[in-house]
Design a protein around this motif. Structure first.
Motif, PDB file in Angstrom:
ATOM      1  N   ARG A  25       0.873  -1.173   0.000  1.00  0.00           N
ATOM      2  CA  ARG A  25       0.000   0.000   0.000  1.00  0.00           C
ATOM      3  C   ARG A  25       0.909   1.222   0.000  1.00  0.00           C
ATOM      4  O   ARG A  25       1.455   1.610   1.041  1.00  0.00           O
ATOM      5  N   ASP A  32      -0.103   0.660   9.206  1.00  0.00           N
ATOM      6  CA  ASP A  32      -0.506  -0.351   8.227  1.00  0.00           C
ATOM      7  C   ASP A  32       0.708  -1.130   7.739  1.00  0.00           C
ATOM      8  O   ASP A  32       0.624  -2.333   7.473  1.00  0.00           O
ATOM      9  N   ALA A  36      -0.941  -4.135   9.163  1.00  0.00           N
ATOM     10  CA  ALA A  36      -2.077  -4.410   8.255  1.00  0.00           C
ATOM     11  C   ALA A  36      -3.342  -4.608   9.078  1.00  0.00           C
ATOM     12  O   ALA A  36      -4.109  -5.551   8.866  1.00  0.00           O
ATOM     13  N   SER A  39      -7.419  -6.503   8.724  1.00  0.00           N
ATOM     14  CA  SER A  39      -7.629  -6.628   7.278  1.00  0.00           C
ATOM     15  C   SER A  39      -7.640  -8.063   6.756  1.00  0.00           C
ATOM     16  O   SER A  39      -8.032  -8.283   5.605  1.00  0.00           O
ATOM     17  N   GLN A  40      -7.223  -9.055   7.554  1.00  0.00           N
ATOM     18  CA  GLN A  40      -6.967 -10.386   6.996  1.00  0.00           C
ATOM     19  C   GLN A  40      -8.029 -11.401   7.424  1.00  0.00           C
ATOM     20  O   GLN A  40      -8.451 -11.452   8.573  1.00  0.00           O
ATOM     21  N   ARG A 173       1.875  -6.462   4.662  1.00  0.00           N
ATOM     22  CA  ARG A 173       0.955  -6.885   3.595  1.00  0.00           C
ATOM     23  C   ARG A 173       1.692  -7.695   2.523  1.00  0.00           C
ATOM     24  O   ARG A 173       1.144  -8.654   1.978  1.00  0.00           O
ATOM     25  N   ALA A 245      -3.445  -8.088  12.737  1.00  0.00           N
ATOM     26  CA  ALA A 245      -3.771  -8.078  11.304  1.00  0.00           C
ATOM     27  C   ALA A 245      -5.110  -8.764  11.032  1.00  0.00           C
ATOM     28  O   ALA A 245      -5.740  -8.493   9.996  1.00  0.00           O
TER      29      ALA A 245
END
Length: 462
Positions: A25, A32, A36, A39-40, A173, A245
């Motif tokens: 990103r 982030d 992250a 998000s997962q 990420r 995450a």
């Protein structure tokens, strides 16, 4: 053949780099980059736990345990390899609620006990992961020399630079994105290599039998491995990153169980190959390397997919370790405003001494065991941080008690503190149960006793 091998390995590493760079990103914040956050999915986390936990070590240690100690010890190794994921899957939701903006095991320790304990925990974690990194890169050099004519140093540097490229630019990420593909690739290659090797095994002798080791001794080895591997891997910052995450608590729990189950299956499969090699009277080599001994009886072309398997295993663990060390160093700075550029620089700088050590071809097993023992001495005090009665004094005293407990068995057995320290440093590079059990029991008892006698006056909300 070396040109073909170099081209295939280079292509595999290039694919990993492209997958990782695509996932970055570009305008994301530092948070982030290192977490992250939220998000997962469960499936992504499960595959990531599998890929990041695997490494070239599975081609050496489980087959040797299976060949010489048998199924009981192998089961202990498989459980110990998966148990850290399960612990974080069960304990992680409470950690997320207690520290919703957390990023590392060091920050968790600081939130529970203060900055002094954070520095101590962060140091142990970085030491363990640096040993892990050096071991993985050393192993891929040894495997390259064993299976091909490609210069080992070239592959060591190639893996280190490639993984560094996409982790330094893409952060967590990038590691998560490559983990998904690497997990499926290593499963497929393992089935191909293991399946072909099994088909070409000599016929099992009539007198074939499992390793003739007493059940009590096998149980001792199994318990040693469970304690050592679990305690050490609970200081693996790469696994802690995945706590935050995860999309939510359910994804974390399900992903941890998925990764744990897959890890048990893979370790059992590879260890079982070593057991079958020993029972088939295949020459295991000197020093013994049962998995690679199987390849002697297999077609020559199988060396190439076996080498790609090894590179995949190493890359999947190295990228997680690189990102984990950098995120721990960044979080340990205590400065949430630290730039992504500084985080990337930390990643690169920390890899330089690791690569230098790996190029020497040294054995790091003894360092690994010492780092494992340090982790075993403080893991319980750290995880007790969410208990209302725990205090910094109880945590530190528990850790000190754990270290004394590690040397106590040797002290009692040989009659001096010096001999106890030597026994706890594993001079023969062989894991033994007394130091690990002493560290775990002493740290737990001391922490609980002091926390009970002098509880924390500050209530905590979990």
């Amino acid at each position: 053949m070396s040109y073909l091998t170099s081209a295939v390995l280079g292509t595999a590493l290039l694919c990993f780099a492209l997958l990782g760079l695509r996932a970055r990103r570009a305008d994301g914040p530092l948070d982030d980059y290192v977490t992250a956050r939220n998000s997962q999915s469960a499936s992504t986390l499960g595959l990531s736990f599998l890929a990041s936990g695997m490494g070239a070590w599975i081609l050496f240690a489980p087959p040797e345990i299976g060949a010489f100690v048998g199924p009981v010890a192998l089961a202990g190794y498989a459980i110990g390899s998966a148990l850290p994921f399960i612990v974080l899957g069960l304990y992680g939701p409470a950690i997320r609620r207690y520290l919703p903006e957390g990023r590392s095991i060091g920050e968790f320790a600081e939130a529970c006990y203060g900055a002094g304990v954070r520095r101590w925990v962060s140091l142990i974690s970085i030491l363990y992961m640096a040993c892990f990194l050096a071991a993985e890169l050393t192993a891929i050099g040894a495997i390259t020399a064993l299976l091909s004519d490609v210069p080992p140093g070239l592959v060591v540097i190639g893996v280190a630079v490639t993984t560094l490229l996409y982790t330094a630019i893409g952060g967590l990420r990038a590691s998560l994105a490559t983990d998904r593909w690497q997990a499926w690739l290593l499963i497929a290659l393992l089935l191909v290599v293991g399946g072909v090797a099994l088909v070409r095994l000599p016929e099992m002798p009539v007198q074939a039998a499992l390793p003739a080791i007493p059940v009590g001794s096998a149980l001792g080895v199994a318990l040693t491995l469970i304690i050592a591997v679990t305690a050490a891997n609970l200081f693996h910052q790469g696994y802690w990153q995945r706590v935050w995450a995860a999309r939510d608590e359910r994804a974390l729990n399900r992903g941890a169980w998925l990764g744990g189950a897959a890890t048990v299956a893979v370790v059992a499969l590879v260890g079982g190959l070593g057991m079958l090699a020993a029972m088939s009277d295949v020459s295991l080599g000197e020093p013994p390397i049962p998995f690679f001994a199987l390849l002697v009886e297999a077609p020559g072309w199988l060396a190439l997919p076996a080498l790609v398997l090894a590179v995949t295993l190493v890359a999947s663990s190295v990228d997680t370790l690189q990102n984990g060390i950098a995120s721990l160093a960044v979080a340990g700075s205590g400065r949430r405003g630290l730039s992504i550029g500084a985080a990337r620089l930390v990643t690169v700088v920390l890899m330089v001494p690791v690569v230098i050590v790996a190029l020497q071809g040294l054995s790091v097993l003894r360092l690994f065991l010492i780092a494992d023992l340090l982790c075993a001495a403080i893991v319980v005090p750290v995880l007790l941080g969410l208990w209302q009665r725990m205090t910094p004094l109880a945590a530190v005293a528990g850790g000190v008690g754990g270290m004394l407990g590690a040397i106590l068995p040797g002290w009692v057995m040989y009659g001096s503190a010096t001999a106890g320290v030597l026994a706890a440093s594993f001079p023969d590079s062989i894991p033994t149960l007394p130091p690990f059990l002493g560290a775990l029991v002493a740290s737990t008892l001391v922490s609980l006793m002091i926390a009970w006698l002098k509880p924390s006056a500050m209530p905590r909300t979990v």
